[in-house]
Design an enzyme around this catalytic site. Structure first.
Site, PDB file in Angstrom:
ATOM      1  N   SER A  61     -10.752  -4.306   3.518  1.00 22.00           N
ATOM      2  CA  SER A  61      -9.491  -3.713   3.546  1.00 22.00           C
ATOM      3  C   SER A  61      -9.152  -2.651   4.938  1.00 22.00           C
ATOM      4  O   SER A  61     -10.080  -2.228   5.434  1.00 22.00           O
ATOM      5  CB  SER A  61      -9.420  -2.332   2.331  1.00 22.00           C
ATOM      6  OG  SER A  61      -8.565  -1.637   2.298  1.00 22.00           O
ATOM      7  N   THR A  65       0.721  -1.220   0.062  1.00 23.42           N
ATOM      8  CA  THR A  65      -0.137   0.115   0.063  1.00 23.42           C
ATOM      9  C   THR A  65       0.991   1.285  -0.001  1.00 23.42           C
ATOM     10  O   THR A  65       2.002   1.280   0.238  1.00 23.42           O
ATOM     11  CB  THR A  65      -0.922   0.072   1.118  1.00 23.42           C
ATOM     12  OG1 THR A  65      -1.821  -1.185   1.201  1.00 23.42           O
ATOM     13  CG2 THR A  65      -1.986   1.118   1.051  1.00 23.42           C
ATOM     14  N   GLY A  81       0.440  -0.003   5.318  1.00 24.14           N
ATOM     15  CA  GLY A  81       0.730  -0.629   6.512  1.00 24.14           C
ATOM     16  C   GLY A  81       0.035  -1.692   6.750  1.00 24.14           C
ATOM     17  O   GLY A  81      -0.154  -2.114   7.988  1.00 24.14           O
ATOM     18  N   GLY A  82      -0.824  -2.395   5.965  1.00 24.86           N
ATOM     19  CA  GLY A  82      -1.746  -3.495   6.246  1.00 24.86           C
ATOM     20  C   GLY A  82      -2.912  -2.941   7.281  1.00 24.86           C
ATOM     21  O   GLY A  82      -3.261  -1.952   7.394  1.00 24.86           O
ATOM     22  N   GLU A 112      -1.752  -4.842  -2.379  1.00 28.29           N
ATOM     23  CA  GLU A 112      -1.699  -5.671  -1.343  1.00 28.29           C
ATOM     24  C   GLU A 112      -0.089  -6.131  -0.605  1.00 28.29           C
ATOM     25  O   GLU A 112       0.600  -5.221  -0.272  1.00 28.29           O
ATOM     26  CB  GLU A 112      -2.553  -6.947  -1.578  1.00 28.29           C
ATOM     27  CG  GLU A 112      -3.183  -7.267  -0.148  1.00 28.29           C
ATOM     28  CD  GLU A 112      -2.180  -7.946   0.870  1.00 28.29           C
ATOM     29  OE1 GLU A 112      -1.217  -8.384   0.635  1.00 28.29           O
ATOM     30  OE2 GLU A 112      -2.595  -7.682   2.210  1.00 28.29           O
ATOM     31  N   GLU A 162      -4.785  -9.023  -3.982  1.00 24.94           N
ATOM     32  CA  GLU A 162      -5.834  -8.494  -3.222  1.00 24.94           C
ATOM     33  C   GLU A 162      -6.751  -9.438  -2.750  1.00 24.94           C
ATOM     34  O   GLU A 162      -7.421  -9.250  -1.593  1.00 24.94           O
ATOM     35  CB  GLU A 162      -6.395  -7.207  -3.689  1.00 24.94           C
ATOM     36  CG  GLU A 162      -6.745  -6.250  -3.118  1.00 24.94           C
ATOM     37  CD  GLU A 162      -5.614  -5.614  -2.325  1.00 24.94           C
ATOM     38  OE1 GLU A 162      -5.127  -5.412  -1.306  1.00 24.94           O
ATOM     39  OE2 GLU A 162      -4.938  -5.003  -3.296  1.00 24.94           O
TER      40      GLU A 162
END
Length: 610
Positions: free
Chosen positions: A493, A421, A516-517, A441, A465
């Protein structure tokens, strides 16, 4: 607040509109239709790791993104008369080239914009192909695939939404011609850019990428070594694809050779996916516009995205729960949060993540609790959640609450990794403000590169994704997971592009977000609290040490917290894990004299403006 004066790179300003056609030279190119001149700036000399940044004060506009070249592209577009939307498109397309590990035209994005009167939200999230089923990530024995195998496969690739989103927002709000905003990326792709320390380090560390037929030849030498820092990398395949998109529109991507090539590479992988060219052709017909979510916190209004984005809901649950707790005597001292404040935050985060893992999924496929996502932010509900937090003891693990009148029948999704991201924040001369978070992703997505059928070196990375869905469609008790794979569904997400406003006047105050997930939630929350609770400027807020909890052990950023603080948290019962937490925050904050921008010292991003 103390502000540092604007520092810009010594780069030529984008030329005025010309009516003649120029040919490419060694340092610049122009759109063949309108003559916009894009000039390549000096190569960045920003290392990976942690690099102190000054913060940037501007008066008229500001652009913040993850790479100096992408920031400069947005800067030059605004200098040429473009607005924040034009700049966002230019920035995104350059990021496809210079930050291929994080975002690009093979992925998706969430776009949030304030036009001075109202907010516009567009969801360019990837979708599951028409042939996808809830059992997508189960093997022939019904066992869940190892996460790494699921990622590095054709199964993980969702139908990309980024280009459809870029064209949609440009058609509605752009000022410059479509081909002009693509010019920076085309120029850099044709003439090359110097590989940065961060990109080199990530390439060198990724063994799987070498195995891809195209990426292995493009990013590595004949011995399998990553091209070194400073290597001039040209991407003729991407240049050709974008030239066709500039001339023909996004049909040049979603139909024809590019679509056929994407589908072929997905289907021919050793772990094949089902995506077809028809799946790609159908994406632009989706309704990308969505309703933003705005919620009050203290004296501010915070706006973000509804599901399938979980970022805004989780942030506002955490901050809302904390509002119902007794304020610690000291919340912030010596440039770090106090142990007492952190204890409250980490416990509130457990509660928010428990709800997230049960309820949040694509709102077109699941019903919100009580029929409305706002039920999860109802003050009465947050009060009941806050009552679960003790002042000097921790919950080992939080259970989901009941935001409505009925208990959910959905199972609880197990925690899965989220990566990758990039985030873009822009405010233009007219006060239009953009917060856009964009992704493929994992680092380099599925590790599948497409050259769009051009046969030329390079191309773009395809996302992974679909591993943001629950890999298993049911929990241990056989209950269906809300965020399971379904055809046409968008995966959940953590992205959280955020706009902040004064709660009384409605005045725009800030645009912020991060990669950063799942940690995006914590990085963005930290910055909001830093700016509007602890009175820090945008750079100081971005610089704050990172921390978080995902309904388990608490995580603190390595080398940023003193031993005494960690011991104090452990004495309350927290299980502490210390590790790197590489945020990529970009925040632009309105000031009395203009704007102040902050770029994360943990990555290569910068802010530019005037």
């Amino acid at each position: 607040m103390a502000y540092n004066k604007l520092r810009t790179f010594k780069t030529p300003i984008l030329a005025s509109f010309l009516l003649v056609t120029f040919v490419f030279s060694a340092c610049k190119t122009q759109s063949q239709k309108t003559g916009i001149a894009y000039q390549i700036p000096e190569p960045p000399e920003i290392s990976s790791g942690y690099t102190e940044k000054p913060g940037w004060e501007t008066e008229e506009f500001a652009v913040a993104s993850a790479n100096p070249l992408s920031t400069d592209a947005g800067y030059q577009i605004i200098q040429a008369g473009g607005n924040a939307v034009d700049a966002a498109v230019a920035v995104q397309l350059v990021l496809t080239l210079v930050e291929p590990q994080s975002s690009g035209i093979g992925g998706g994005a969430f776009f949030l914009m304030w036009d001075g009167e109202e907010i516009h939200a567009f969801n360019g999230r990837e979708t599951a192909p028409s042939g996808a089923t809830p059992e997508l990530f189960l093997d022939e024995n019904g066992e869940t695939l190892p996460f790494g195998d699921a990622v590095r496969s054709g199964k993980s690739v969702g139908v990309p939404g980024t280009l459809a989103l870029m064209k949609k927002i440009h058609d509605e709000f752009g000022e410059l011609a479509w081909e002009d905003v693509l010019a920076p990326a085309i120029t850099l792709a044709e003439q090359g850019f110097n590989i940065t320390p961060r990109l080199h380090a990530i390439l060198a560390d990724d063994e799987s990428l070498r195995n891809d037929e195209l990426a292995g030849k493009f990013y590595f030498d004949s011995d399998g070594n990553a091209h070194p820092e400073g290597y001039l990398l040209k991407n003729p395949a991407l240049a050709q694809i974008l030239r066709n998109v500039a001339d023909e529109g996004i049909s040049a991507f979603y139909e024809g050779d590019v679509a056929q090539d994407i589908a072929q590479r997905v289907q021919s992988h050793e772990r094949p996916g089902s995506m077809t060219a028809e799946d790609l052709a159908n994406y632009p017909a989706l309704d990308l516009e969505t309703e933003e979510m705005c919620n009050n916190w203290k004296t501010y209004e915070i706006c973000g995205f509804p599901p399938p984005a979980s970022g805004h809901l989780a942030i506002m649950q955490i901050l809302g729960i904390m509002e119902h707790l007794e304020n610690p005597e000291v919340s912030f001292q010596d440039s770090i949060p106090s142990p007492e404040w952190l204890h409250q935050y980490l416990e509130a985060a457990k509660l928010a993540f428990a709800d997230r893992n049960q309820y949040v999924a694509d709102e077109r496929f699941v019903e919100a609790p009580d029929g409305n996502w706002q039920s999860m932010l109802n003050p009465e509900y947050l009060t009941t959640r806050a009552e679960l937090i003790q002042s000097n003891a921790t919950m080992e693990k939080a259970e989901p609450g009941v935001p409505g009148e009925m208990q959910s029948m959905y199972g609880i999704q197990k925690t899965q990794p989220e990566f990758g991201t990039s985030h873009i924040s822009i405010v233009d001369r007219d006060g239009n403000a953009v917060a856009m978070t964009t992704t493929i992703e994992s680092g380099f997505g599925s590790r599948i590169m497409s050259d769009g059928g051009t046969g030329l070196p390079g191309g773009f990375m395809l996302n992974n994704e679909l591993t943001d869905f629950s890999l298993n469609p049911v929990d241990e008790d056989g209950n269906l997971i809300a965020n399971r794979v379904e055809a046409g569904k968008r995966p959940r997400s953590s992205m959280a592009p955020t706009l902040v406003f004064d709660g009384e006047s409605g005045e725009f105050l800030a645009a912020v977000g991060s990669p950063g997930g799942t940690s995006i939630i914590h990085y963005t929350a930290k910055s909001i609290v830093g700016m509007y609770d602890w009175n820090l400027n945008a750079q100081e807020a971005v610089d704050l040490p990172n921390f978080g909890n995902y309904n388990g052990p608490s995580v603190l950023e390595e080398d940023r917290f003193p031993a005494e603080l960690i011991e104090a948290l452990e004495a309350m019962g927290h299980q502490i894990v210390v590790r790197p937490m590489t945020s990529g925050l970009h925040a632009i904050q309105k000031t009395e004299t203009g704007y102040f921008g902050g770029a994360d010292p943990r990555r290569e991003g910068v802010v530019m403006g005037e």
